[in-house]
Enzyme design. Structure first.
Site, PDB file in Angstrom:
ATOM      1  N   ARG A 118       1.434  12.064  -9.699  1.00 21.94           N
ATOM      2  CA  ARG A 118       1.875  10.677  -9.495  1.00 21.94           C
ATOM      3  C   ARG A 118       3.291  10.453 -10.030  1.00 21.94           C
ATOM      4  NH1 ARG A 118      -2.446   7.462  -7.791  1.00 21.94           N
ATOM      5  NH2 ARG A 118      -4.466   7.989  -8.662  1.00 21.94           N
ATOM      6  N   ASP A 133      -3.672   6.236   6.119  1.00 27.05           N
ATOM      7  CA  ASP A 133      -4.171   7.509   6.640  1.00 27.05           C
ATOM      8  C   ASP A 133      -5.117   7.186   7.803  1.00 27.05           C
ATOM      9  OD1 ASP A 133      -4.426  10.334   6.476  1.00 27.05           O
ATOM     10  OD2 ASP A 133      -6.266  10.148   5.333  1.00 27.05           O
ATOM     11  N   PHE A 155      -0.847  16.445   3.445  1.00 29.84           N
ATOM     12  CA  PHE A 155      -1.332  15.709   2.277  1.00 29.84           C
ATOM     13  C   PHE A 155      -0.170  15.552   1.303  1.00 29.84           C
ATOM     14  CE2 PHE A 155      -3.556  14.562  -1.524  1.00 29.84           C
ATOM     15  CZ  PHE A 155      -4.538  13.711  -1.034  1.00 29.84           C
ATOM     16  N   GLU A 175       0.841  -1.200   0.000  1.00 34.49           N
ATOM     17  CA  GLU A 175       0.000   0.000   0.000  1.00 34.49           C
ATOM     18  C   GLU A 175       0.879   1.255   0.000  1.00 34.49           C
ATOM     19  OE1 GLU A 175      -2.412   1.554  -0.727  1.00 34.49           O
ATOM     20  OE2 GLU A 175      -3.993   1.569   0.768  1.00 34.49           O
ATOM     21  N   ASP A 176       0.370   2.323  -0.574  1.00 35.26           N
ATOM     22  CA  ASP A 176       1.169   3.557  -0.602  1.00 35.26           C
ATOM     23  C   ASP A 176       1.190   4.257   0.748  1.00 35.26           C
ATOM     24  OD1 ASP A 176      -1.544   4.238  -0.736  1.00 35.26           O
ATOM     25  OD2 ASP A 176      -1.350   5.631  -2.400  1.00 35.26           O
TER      26      ASP A 176
HETATM   27  P1  IMP Z   1      -7.379   5.612   4.529  1.00 41.08           P
HETATM   28  O1  IMP Z   1      -8.503   4.684   4.267  1.00 41.08           O
HETATM   29  O2  IMP Z   1      -7.869   6.907   5.141  1.00 41.08           O
HETATM   30  O3  IMP Z   1      -6.248   5.029   5.334  1.00 41.08           O
HETATM   31  O4  IMP Z   1      -6.840   6.084   3.126  1.00 41.08           O
HETATM   32  C1  IMP Z   1      -5.881   5.407   2.473  1.00 41.08           C
HETATM   33  C2  IMP Z   1      -5.806   5.830   1.041  1.00 41.08           C
HETATM   34  O5  IMP Z   1      -6.138   7.215   0.864  1.00 41.08           O
HETATM   35  C3  IMP Z   1      -4.378   5.697   0.550  1.00 41.08           C
HETATM   36  O6  IMP Z   1      -4.177   4.446  -0.021  1.00 41.08           O
HETATM   37  C4  IMP Z   1      -4.277   6.814  -0.463  1.00 41.08           C
HETATM   38  O7  IMP Z   1      -4.697   6.351  -1.729  1.00 41.08           O
HETATM   39  C5  IMP Z   1      -5.226   7.863   0.034  1.00 41.08           C
HETATM   40  N1  IMP Z   1      -4.497   8.885   0.810  1.00 41.08           N
HETATM   41  C6  IMP Z   1      -4.412   8.990   2.144  1.00 41.08           C
HETATM   42  N2  IMP Z   1      -3.627  10.017   2.511  1.00 41.08           N
HETATM   43  C7  IMP Z   1      -3.191  10.573   1.360  1.00 41.08           C
HETATM   44  C8  IMP Z   1      -2.297  11.674   1.066  1.00 41.08           C
HETATM   45  O8  IMP Z   1      -1.717  12.358   1.938  1.00 41.08           O
HETATM   46  N3  IMP Z   1      -2.095  11.917  -0.252  1.00 41.08           N
HETATM   47  C9  IMP Z   1      -2.708  11.199  -1.251  1.00 41.08           C
HETATM   48  N4  IMP Z   1      -3.511  10.157  -1.024  1.00 41.08           N
HETATM   49  C10 IMP Z   1      -3.755   9.858   0.278  1.00 41.08           C
HETATM   50 MG    MG Z   2      -4.064   3.948  -2.044  1.00 41.47          MG
END
Ligand code: IMP
Ligand code: MG
Length: 178
Positions: free
Chosen positions: A164, A102, A151, A98-99
Site C-alpha cells: 500500500r 474491477d 493485478f 474508489e481506488d
Molecule cells: P470489484 O468489486 O471486483 O470491482 O472489486 C473492487 C475492489 O477490489 C477494489 O476496490 C479493490 O479493493 C479490489 N481490487 C480489484 N482489483 C484489484 C487489483 O488489481 N489490485 C488490488 N485490489 C484490487
Molecule cells: Mg477498494
C-alpha cells in the site's frame, strides 16, 4: 514457495498530474454545492488524501470501510461493510472515491447503499478502471486511468495488505522461489 515481484505501471508524476485534472473538474462541477466525499477504505485512502488537497471548493470527507476480497486476487463477490459513514448524506451531493473498478460489483453495492440514504446525487470518482474485468455496466463519472487486466498494487492498493505504501502504481507477478 512463490515470490511476488512488482513491475512499474504508472509513476508518481503521472498520478499527480491526473489528480490535478480530476480536482479541477470536480471543483468546477460542485461549485456552491453541498458535497460529501466518501472514501472507500482501505484502498482509496491515499488517492482521497491527495485529491482533497487539490480541490478549491469546501467539502466534507467521510470514510466507508468495506471488504470485497479475501487474501487472494479474485473477487469474493460479497461486500461487507466494516465501518459506516458518520455524516448524514440525505439531501447532499455524494462523490464516492474508489481506488479501482474491477468487476464493478463492489461499486454497484456501495452506490445502491448510498442511494437508499436519499442524497441529492451520487457520482463515482475512481483512480483506476480495468474494463476487461467488468461483470456489470459501470458508469464512472471521474476516472484517472484505464489499465490492462493485471493485478495492481501501490498508492494505497494492496495485495494481501502489502505494497500500500508504494508511491507509484505497479502490477505484480508471481515467480517460483528456488
Ligand atoms: P470489484 O468489486 O471486483 O470491482 O472489486 C473492487 C475492489 O477490489 C477494489 O476496490 C479493490 O479493493 C479490489 N481490487 C480489484 N482489483 C484489484 C487489483 O488489481 N489490485 C488490488 N485490489 C484490487
Ligand atoms: Mg477498494
Amino acid at each position: 514457495m512463490q515470490n511476488v515481484k512488482v513491475y512499474p505501471l504508472i509513476n508518481k508524476e503521472e498520478i499527480e498530474k491526473k489528480i490535478s485534472e480530476l480536482a479541477e473538474k470536480i471543483s468546477t462541477d460542485y461549485k456552491n454545492k453541498d458535497l460529501v466525499l466518501v472514501c472507500i477504505l482501505k484502498g482509496a485512502w491515499i488517492f482521497m488524501a491527495d485529491l482533497v488537497r487539490k480541490l478549491t471548493i469546501p467539502v466534507k470527507c467521510d470514510f466507508l470501510g468495506v471488504s470485497s476480497y479475501g487474501s487472494g486476487t479474485e473477487s469474493s463477490g460479497v461486500v461487507r461493510i466494516l465501518s459506516d459513514l458518520t455524516i448524514q448524506v440525505e439531501g447532499k451531493h455524494v462523490l464516492i472515491v474508489e481506488d479501482i473498478i474491477d468487476t464493478g460489483l463492489t461499486l454497484k453495492y456501495i452506490k445502491d447503499l448510498m442511494l437508499q440514504r436519499k442524497p441529492k446525487s451520487v457520482k463515482i470518482c475512481a483512480l483506476l478502471d480495468k474494463p476487461a474485468r467488468h461483470k456489470i455496466e459501470v458508469k464512472i463519472d471521474y476516472l484517472g486511468f484505464t489499465i490492462p487486466n493485471k493485478f495492481v498494487v501501490g498508492y494505497g492498493i494492496d495485495y494481501d495488505e502489502r505494497f500500500r505504501n508504494l508511491p507509484y502504481i505497479g502490477y505484480i507477478e508471481f515467480e517460483e522461489k528456488k
